[in-house]
Design a protein around this motif. Structure first.
Motif, PDB file in Angstrom:
ATOM      1  N   ASN A 243      -9.356  -3.085  -2.641  1.00  0.00           N
ATOM      2  CA  ASN A 243      -9.857  -2.696  -4.066  1.00  0.00           C
ATOM      3  C   ASN A 243     -10.307  -1.015  -4.112  1.00  0.00           C
ATOM      4  OD1 ASN A 243      -8.416  -5.390  -4.906  1.00  0.00           O
ATOM      5  ND2 ASN A 243     -10.998  -5.576  -5.375  1.00  0.00           N
TER       6      ASN A 243
ATOM      7  N   SER B  52       1.257   5.180  -0.572  1.00  0.00           N
ATOM      8  CA  SER B  52       0.621   6.762  -0.715  1.00  0.00           C
ATOM      9  C   SER B  52       1.727   8.029  -2.111  1.00  0.00           C
ATOM     10  CB  SER B  52       0.115   7.613   0.925  1.00  0.00           C
ATOM     11  OG  SER B  52       0.796   8.006   1.210  1.00  0.00           O
TER      12      SER B  52
ATOM     13  N   GLU C 176      -4.166  -6.600  -1.047  1.00  0.00           N
ATOM     14  CA  GLU C 176      -4.266  -4.804  -2.202  1.00  0.00           C
ATOM     15  C   GLU C 176      -5.813  -4.409  -1.949  1.00  0.00           C
ATOM     16  OE1 GLU C 176      -2.435  -1.912  -0.954  1.00  0.00           O
ATOM     17  OE2 GLU C 176      -1.430  -3.279  -1.651  1.00  0.00           O
TER      18      GLU C 176
ATOM     19  N   SER D  39       1.085  -1.242   0.344  1.00  0.00           N
ATOM     20  CA  SER D  39      -0.153   0.249   0.021  1.00  0.00           C
ATOM     21  C   SER D  39       0.812   1.247  -0.373  1.00  0.00           C
ATOM     22  CB  SER D  39      -0.643   0.189   1.303  1.00  0.00           C
ATOM     23  OG  SER D  39      -1.773  -1.374   1.588  1.00  0.00           O
TER      24      SER D  39
ATOM     25  N   ILE E 190      -8.879   3.579  -4.535  1.00  0.00           N
ATOM     26  CA  ILE E 190      -7.766   4.827  -4.475  1.00  0.00           C
ATOM     27  C   ILE E 190      -8.464   5.493  -3.035  1.00  0.00           C
ATOM     28  CG2 ILE E 190      -6.511   3.763  -6.110  1.00  0.00           C
ATOM     29  CD1 ILE E 190      -8.519   5.577  -7.826  1.00  0.00           C
TER      30      ILE E 190
ATOM     31  N   VAL F 222      -7.079   6.529 -13.836  1.00  0.00           N
ATOM     32  CA  VAL F 222      -7.539   5.510 -12.419  1.00  0.00           C
ATOM     33  C   VAL F 222      -9.000   5.384 -12.561  1.00  0.00           C
ATOM     34  CG1 VAL F 222      -5.823   5.534 -12.014  1.00  0.00           C
ATOM     35  CG2 VAL F 222      -7.848   7.384 -11.240  1.00  0.00           C
TER      36      VAL F 222
ATOM     37  N   THR G 105      -3.761   7.857  -2.654  1.00  0.00           N
ATOM     38  CA  THR G 105      -3.158   6.680  -2.220  1.00  0.00           C
ATOM     39  C   THR G 105      -3.987   5.057  -2.178  1.00  0.00           C
ATOM     40  OG1 THR G 105      -4.485   6.299  -0.318  1.00  0.00           O
ATOM     41  CG2 THR G 105      -3.372   7.126   0.623  1.00  0.00           C
ATOM     42  N   ILE G 106      -3.295   4.314  -2.778  1.00  0.00           N
ATOM     43  CA  ILE G 106      -3.847   2.899  -3.666  1.00  0.00           C
ATOM     44  C   ILE G 106      -3.808   2.065  -2.658  1.00  0.00           C
ATOM     45  CG2 ILE G 106      -3.895   0.634  -5.231  1.00  0.00           C
ATOM     46  CD1 ILE G 106      -1.873   2.921  -6.824  1.00  0.00           C
TER      47      ILE G 106
ATOM     48  N   ILE H 265      -4.641   0.033 -12.969  1.00  0.00           N
ATOM     49  CA  ILE H 265      -5.466  -0.299 -11.852  1.00  0.00           C
ATOM     50  C   ILE H 265      -5.405  -1.855 -11.479  1.00  0.00           C
ATOM     51  CG2 ILE H 265      -6.984  -0.134 -10.626  1.00  0.00           C
ATOM     52  CD1 ILE H 265      -5.751   1.720 -10.037  1.00  0.00           C
TER      53      ILE H 265
END
Ligand code: NAG
Ligand code: NAG
Ligand code: NAG
Ligand code: NAG
Ligand code: NAG
Ligand code: NAG
Ligand code: NAG
Ligand code: NAG
Ligand code: NAG
Ligand code: NAG
Length: 410
Positions: free
Chosen positions: A175, A32, A173, A30, A177, A138, A196-197, A163
């Motif tokens: 899902n 940012s 992760e 993760s 953002i 995205v 962030t993702i 993405i």
């Protein structure tokens, strides 16, 4: 989104975002990314972040309103890529174009690496600005042009969006953002922020407790981050309804709103824009544009999921130029535009609204790795009383900053 109907007009005036993402350390994948606005002064915000493609850095805009990666590869020696021999083409409302062969190669974004990412190599594209060398969409993966053309051409290469590939490559992760846009202390437009993702910014965890706003698609084949909006409150008075869509998509008092980081401003059905700007003494509608006295002040909130999201009065209008006497002229940041049911949305909310919220976009089944319905969560970040109190002084600062850059009569 930099394309399509609703933001067509806006695209001409004030499009696009993007992000410089000097990434920060994190314990998992993760990640940012801080981003910056490289074009704040004239209100055509361009936020860029650094992405590495084949080891080469590119400053890309980050756009929730589109879903492709394209890069201006002018002057770059392209090696180590696979050429699909299929041509990709992205055209925008302002007439700019990113086109060229779809290549496949390794893309790094912070701590994420996608080894086989399809992107458009668009040398010399006129869709870049002085501050960026490409764009990373995205938005919903199905909106991808690359995905569509590779499928049409029966290509053996995957056109999955970046993405989609990230969540496939990193299955643990979450899902989603998030975007947090900051406000420039001088010019009052977004100076940067954090993208962030798969993680939520520190101090902002409450966003995950906010109501899950369902995503409503006008056309399943062309999905967007659109969600029903309950209404607008102007100086305590409520406004609602006037959607072009029927009860299959929105409730009778709702409209359908697009959340678009790729749009620096916004648009509202004329019913709403007229109510908003008509409430400011001295404002007038000139040739379809709301010209607002630069000191004009109004309390406006948009309502989603029963929650009100106040908009800072600084975000209601912006300095658009100077008059013959060299005085600043201000224009409404939300233009009035009535759409048809061919449009994906009634309301388009870009950065002038998004600066007032922390926004989370959960892709759910829109990505290959997901299975749930996509949703959006919003957390208000604007204190309306503080915003009202500080407006006069901050507004003077921004007008002077504008005049200092563009000069009187500029
Ligand atoms: C990103 O911004 C935050 C908040 O301003 C700051 O604490 C952090 O150091 C920045 N990180 C980088 C890599 O610039
Ligand atoms: C990437 O991940 C590694 C290990 O998970 C971590 O040590 C490193 O700090 C991360 N880097 C960034 C930029 O997030
Ligand atoms: C990719 O292939 C197309 C068509 O086969 C060709 O025109 C183009 O020059 C190639 N581009 C690169 C970067 O290899
Ligand atoms: C951008 O370039 C394309 C050709 O690639 C051209 O057709 C278009 O008119 C140009 N648009 C602008 C706004 O310069
Ligand atoms: C792709 O495959 C379909 C089905 O086999 C075929 O009808 C179509 O013509 C093919 N398209 C191209 C561009 O080859
Ligand atoms: C106006 O809207 C707000 C926010 O949705 C709501 O709390 C309030 O009850 C509404 N007032 C009226 C008179 O409908
Ligand atoms: C709602 O509008 C769509 C087209 O926008 C139409 O196909 C549908 O029949 C309408 N449904 C109702 C209940 O009116
Ligand atoms: C309105 O638009 C017309 C046509 O573009 C132009 O001639 C006129 O000067 C504009 N009026 C104002 C007040 O800007
Ligand atoms: C419209 O409002 C602007 C800003 O207050 C003012 O300068 C202009 O003279 C007004 N125009 C008309 C036609 O009232
Ligand atoms: C706007 O809201 C502030 C408090 O949030 C209040 O002090 C002010 O009177 C309101 N202004 C109008 C015009 O309603």
């Amino acid at each position: 989104m930099r394309s399509t109907f609703a933001s067509l007009i806006l695209s001409l005036v004030a499009v696009s975002s993007a992000y410089r993402l000097p990434f920060r350390r994190g314990s998992s994948h993760s990640t940012s990314f801080n981003f910056t606005n490289v074009n704040a002064a004239d209100n055509r915000d361009i936020y860029v972040g650094t992405i590495y493609v084949g080891g080469q850095p590119y400053e890309v805009q980050l756009d929730t309103g589109s879903s492709d990666l394209w890069l201006d590869t002018e002057g770059v020696t392209l090696s180590g890529f696979t050429n699909t021999s299929v041509t990709g083409y992205i055209g925008y409302g302002d007439g700019t174009v990113a086109t060229g062969p779809i290549l496949v190669g390794s893309v790094d974004f912070g701590n994420f690496t996608v080894s086989k990412q399809a992107f458009i190599s668009a040398p010399g594209s006129n869709a870049t600005t002085s501050g960026d060398t490409g764009l990373l969409g995205v938005g919903p993966p199905a909106l991808s042009n690359i995905l569509t053309v590779l499928e049409l051409e029966n290509s053996s290469y995957s056109g999955a969006s970046f993405i989609d590939n990230i969540f496939m490559t990193y299955p643990k992760e979450p899902n989603f953002i998030t975007f947090q846009l900051s406000r420039d202390p001088e010019l009052a437009v977004t100076s940067g922020g954090v993208f962030t993702i798969g993680e939520v910014g520190s101090g902002l965890k409450a966003v995950q407790k906010a109501p899950e706003l369902k995503v409503v698609e006008v056309n399943n084949a062309i999905p967007y981050w659109t969600t029903p909006m309950d209404g607008m409150v102007v100086n305590g008075k409520n406004y609602s309804g006037h959607s072009v869509f029927n009860s299959s998509l929105v409730g009778s008092s709702q409209t359908l709103a697009l959340l678009d980081t790729g749009n620096s401003l916004g648009s509202l059905p004329t019913y709403y824009a007229n109510a908003l700007y008509g409430s400011i003494p001295g404002a007038n509608l000139t040739n379809g544009t709301w010209v607002v006295p630069c000191g004009g002040k109004v309390n406006v909130s948009f309502v989603f999921g029963g929650q009100t999201f106040p908009v800072h009065p600084l975000d209601v209008a912006y300095v658009a130029g100077t008059d013959d006497n060299g005085n600043a002229m201000c224009v409404g940041a939300f233009s009035g535009a009535d759409v048809t049911t061919d449009s994906p949305n009634d309301v388009a909310l870009g950065d002038s609204f998004l600066r007032n919220v922390y926004s989370l976009y959960d892709y759910g089944k829109w990505v290959t790795a997901g299975s749930t319905a996509p949703f959006i969560q919003l957390l208000s970040t604007t204190d309306p009383a503080k915003a009202w109190a500080e407006f006069d002084s901050l507004n003077t600062v921004r007008i002077n900053a504008y005049l200092a850059i563009y000069g009187k009569g500029g």
